[in-house]
Design an enzyme around this catalytic site. Structure first.
Site, mmCIF file in Angstrom:
data_model
loop_
_atom_site.group_PDB
_atom_site.id
_atom_site.type_symbol
_atom_site.label_atom_id
_atom_site.label_comp_id
_atom_site.label_asym_id
_atom_site.label_seq_id
_atom_site.Cartn_x
_atom_site.Cartn_y
_atom_site.Cartn_z
ATOM 1 N N ASP A 322 14.442 7.182 13.303
ATOM 2 C CA ASP A 322 13.625 8.185 14.000
ATOM 3 C C ASP A 322 13.934 9.554 13.394
ATOM 4 O O ASP A 322 14.306 9.663 12.216
ATOM 5 C CB ASP A 322 13.909 8.117 15.512
ATOM 6 N N ASP A 323 13.799 10.603 14.157
ATOM 7 C CA ASP A 323 13.990 11.972 13.683
ATOM 8 C C ASP A 323 15.412 12.169 13.123
ATOM 9 O O ASP A 323 16.318 11.399 13.437
ATOM 10 C CB ASP A 323 13.759 12.905 14.880
ATOM 11 N N LYS A 407 6.374 6.243 12.402
ATOM 12 C CA LYS A 407 6.106 6.821 13.727
ATOM 13 C C LYS A 407 5.755 8.287 13.484
ATOM 14 O O LYS A 407 6.540 9.025 12.878
ATOM 15 C CB LYS A 407 7.358 6.691 14.600
ATOM 16 N N ASP A 409 4.677 11.823 15.072
ATOM 17 C CA ASP A 409 4.749 12.561 16.339
ATOM 18 C C ASP A 409 3.675 13.654 16.383
ATOM 19 O O ASP A 409 2.711 13.624 15.605
ATOM 20 C CB ASP A 409 6.170 13.145 16.461
ATOM 21 N N GLY A 471 -0.192 10.182 24.678
ATOM 22 C CA GLY A 471 -1.379 9.782 25.431
ATOM 23 C C GLY A 471 -2.433 10.871 25.551
ATOM 24 O O GLY A 471 -3.443 10.678 26.242
ATOM 25 N N ARG A 488 1.636 5.841 21.605
ATOM 26 C CA ARG A 488 2.331 6.106 22.848
ATOM 27 C C ARG A 488 1.308 6.511 23.901
ATOM 28 O O ARG A 488 0.400 7.274 23.626
ATOM 29 C CB ARG A 488 3.352 7.219 22.630
ATOM 30 N N ASP A 492 8.307 10.813 26.980
ATOM 31 C CA ASP A 492 9.503 10.039 26.624
ATOM 32 C C ASP A 492 10.094 9.314 27.833
ATOM 33 O O ASP A 492 10.202 9.878 28.921
ATOM 34 C CB ASP A 492 10.583 10.963 26.052
HETATM 35 C C1 GLA Z 1 9.655 12.973 20.581
HETATM 36 C C2 GLA Z 1 9.379 11.496 20.686
HETATM 37 C C3 GLA Z 1 10.686 10.737 20.765
HETATM 38 C C4 GLA Z 1 11.509 11.043 19.519
HETATM 39 C C5 GLA Z 1 11.722 12.545 19.398
HETATM 40 C C6 GLA Z 1 12.379 12.921 18.085
HETATM 41 O O1 GLA Z 1 10.265 13.469 21.740
HETATM 42 O O2 GLA Z 1 8.593 11.227 21.805
HETATM 43 O O3 GLA Z 1 10.448 9.354 20.857
HETATM 44 O O4 GLA Z 1 10.860 10.532 18.393
HETATM 45 O O5 GLA Z 1 10.488 13.241 19.464
HETATM 46 O O6 GLA Z 1 12.646 14.289 17.992
#
Ligand code: GLA
Length: 681
Positions: A322-323, A407, A409, A471, A488, A492
């Site tokens: 992820d990030d 993924k 964002d 969403g 999504r 979160d």
């Molecule tokens: C958002 C996403 C999380 C994650 C963070 C990373 O909040 O919804 O799932 O990927 O960014 O910074």
């Protein structure tokens, strides 16, 4: 072991005695109503929830209880009441708002005694008259009638008990969930070979093929495949199928796994065409456990653990970073500081990720796939380098390194950036340098996702495309038009019942849009050791975890484990390796379950399956066990005789005649019974 140990039985606290008018009548408003649970506002005596005189369809009432769905008031009668009566309805203060719809329910000693039916604003008050002879514990409930709680102002007007002698009725607070020690339901996989996982796999022509046959059973094991299309080869020792398919087409292959104890066989469909992710992606993602503390070693350890734990043998595939694999513009941590891009515009991974191609290769040689994360703005949500203006280069770099999943964002993107596109010297390099206009319509929401999709589509590699914009704009309605494989549907998730149940039980709106290649994503799993850089065992109770996995599988959700894979305990592992439960998620028909019965604490979710069977999740949203004899088969569209299989226990439990029979259920608080029903011949 299925022993369940009650560790603590907690009831919250306040017990209030009634003071009442006469030996014959006890007014509800004379009890202390403060312990009522309600979805909005405060409980009111002799007033509506907004503090007006109780009024239903123009009729005023002097006494009663003004509340708001979802509302629960528990009264301990100790068998002293003869009857309860009230005039119920939506309070006029909502001004006939059409969003208002509620149902009043009276329960006694766990049984439903009376229901108002769904009531709307402007409906005349309904009379509720309930015999309570012998009833010890009474619950007055107001449900939202399944459409959310907006404008659900509910009045129990003129509410009173008839009693033969003065009794001390008490209102009791909401009971707390009984905590039980972890109990394991799934029997261990047999030592004989068994091939698990999805029955279908999608690939695009010319893309590198990688599929690992997920098989349980003693090792050593030898794999073989009959009718494998030209261009693909199988490694007999590892079960990895690799190669390329040049042409579109559908191929039915027979997979075999053999060990000293026997042979297993399974038909497997390979579809070479435009669509990938024909079943929801399954794997692991670094965010819920490591967040900003992720590193190459942690990712490699997660990949190793996916194999060593045996989870790979149940179809778990992706290892997603992820990030925080990129450099960061404001971190104090030197390992995250460095150039954002090379002079040629290539993204520069941070020092914790010295070799991206090496990392993807490492993951692939284990038979797994690799994933990455970015954002369409100049910065990700964690203030690392995002893709704005460099989408083509980033997509090409991901593909060259060998990544299989992105993924994508939303953070730091805003539609007004589009005017700068193509003029990279003006791209902002610090957060907050954008005015940040909010998108006004679907086209603006789609734009950044379409740009990255086009960049991914020209790569000679299949990259699952996962949209992460929470969403906005009902993404489920258009996510496939921008090439999304999943999206999504919510903000979160975190590891609480409120978060998980709030998300999981509110997905119906998006359900019709799920299909092979397009999945609604209610966010990642929160079982095991999670904590966003601060590891702790999930705060979900044991039964809440069964609910979480059952619900996500019914919802055909992408399943991304969010815990530290090196710290998997026996219970968590067991939750993640039940092949009959996972088969619901991976069912090739690709239909998402919806809620077909919403009755007080009970929610019944139903999912159609490719083989004609139905998966049913009976969920208890209350904290106390729910016991019932389920008979409403017609509401589920089921007729005739049905075989019932308990999927967590992997046991046939009954054959029910749906017209005359019933299914006895005991559902733990916040728990589930997960069944598959198949028509009996
Ligand atoms: C958002 C996403 C999380 C994650 C963070 C990373 O909040 O919804 O799932 O990927 O960014 O910074």
């Amino acid at each position: 072991m299925t022993s369940r140990i009650a560790l603590a039985l907690g009831f919250s606290l306040a017990v209030f005695s009634a003071g009442f008018a006469s030996a014959e009548t006890v007014w509800l408003d004379d009890l202390n109503l403060a312990s009522a649970e309600q979805g909005w506002g405060e409980p009111h005596k002799n007033q509506s929830v907004d503090g007006h005189a109780l009024t239903i369809d123009g009729k005023k009432f002097e006494r009663g209880f003004g509340t708001h769905a979802e509302s629960t008031l528990r009264v301990n009668l100790a068998g002293g009441a003869q009857s309860f009566s009230a005039s119920v309805g939506v309070d006029d203060e909502v001004n006939k708002n059409p969003a208002s719809s509620i149902e009043f329910i009276v329960r006694g000693d766990g049984k439903t005694l009376w229901k108002s039916g769904v009531m709307h604003a402007g409906d005349a008050a309904k009379n509720c008259d309930v015999d309570l002879a012998g009833v010890k514990s009474l619950v007055l409930e107001v449900s939202d009638a399944g459409d959310g709680i907006s404008y659900d102002h509910a009045d129990w007007s003129d509410a009173k008990f008839a009693t033969v002698e003065a009794k001390s009725f008490t209102v009791i607070g909401e009971p707390k969930l009984v905590q039980v020690a972890p109990y394991i339901l799934t029997p261990p996989a047999p030592a004989t070979p068994r091939i698990n996982g999805a029955d279908v796999f999608g690939v695009r022509p010319g893309s590198p093929f990688l599929f690992t046959i997920p098989a349980t059973g003693d090792r050593p094991m030898k794999f073989s495949a009959q009718h494998l299309p030209r261009g693909l080869k199988l490694d007999a020792d590892t079960g990895h199928i690799t190669g390329f398919l040049k042409m579109k087409g559908e191929f039915t292959v027979t997979l075999r796994a053999k060990n000293a104890l026997g042979t297993a066989e399974k038909k497997f469909r390979i579809v070479c065409g435009d669509q990938i992710a024909l079943t929801p992606p399954m794997g692991w993602n670094s965010w819920n456990c490591f967040a900003g503390a992720v590193s190459e070693e942690k990712v490699k350890s997660a990949a190793d653990a996916m194999v060593k734990s045996g989870l790979i043998n149940h179809g778990w595939t992706y290892i997603n970073v992820d990030d925080y694999w990129q450099n960061n513009h404001d971190s104090k941590d030197p390992t995250l500081r460095g150039p954002f891009r090379t002079a040629q515009g290539h993204i520069v991974p941070n020092s914790r990720f010295p070799d991206m191609k090496g990392l993807a290769d490492y993951i692939h040689q284990l038979g797994l796939k690799a994933g990455l994360y970015s954002s369409p703005g100049p910065w990700t949500c964690g203030n690392c380098t995002g893709s704005f203006g460099y989408e083509q280069q980033d997509a090409a770099d991901y593909a060259n390194w060998g990544f299989d999943y992105l993924k994508y964002d939303w953070c730091s993107y805003s539609p007004d950036m589009e005017s700068l596109r193509g003029n990279s010297t003006n791209y902002p390099m610090s957060a907050g340098s954008w005015s940040g206009s909010t998108p006004s319509g679907q086209a603006e929401l789609m734009k950044p996702y379409a740009i990255m999709h086009d960049a991914l589509a020209v790569q000679k590699r299949d990259i699952v495309y996962s949209l992460c914009q929470y969403g906005m704009g009902d993404v489920w309605k258009w996510g496939d038009q921008v090439g999304g494989n999943c999206w999504r549907t919510t903000g979160d998730i975190t590891d609480t019942w409120k978060s998980m149940s709030g998300i999981g039980f509110n997905q119906d709106k998006a359900a019709p849009y799920a299909k092979p290649g397009n999945w609604n994503d209610p966010d990642m799993l929160i079982v095991g050791q999670v904590g966003w850089g601060n590891l702790h065992p999930t705060r979900l109770s044991v039964d809440e975890q069964y609910t979480h996995i059952s619900l996500w599988c019914l919802l055909s959700a992408p399943l991304l484990i969010g815990c530290d894979m090196t710290k998997l305990d026996a219970f968590t592992l067991n939750l993640l390796e039940n092949d009959e439960v996972l088969a619901l998620d991976q069912d090739a028909l690709g239909k998402e379950a919806t809620c077909v019965i919403n009755d007080g604490r009970l929610r019944v979710y139903e999912k159609e399956l490719e083989d004609g069977g139905r998966a049913l999740g009976f969920f208890n949203l209350g904290v106390e066990p729910l016991k019932l004899d389920f008979k409403d088969f017609a509401k589920l569209g089921l007729a005739g005789k049905q075989h019932v299989r308990d999927l967590w226990r992997q046991q046939d439990v009954a054959t029910v005649n749906t017209t005359s029979g019933s299914l006895p259920l005991t559902i733990p608080g916040h728990g589930v019974m997960l069944y598959k029903l198949t028509a009996a011949k």
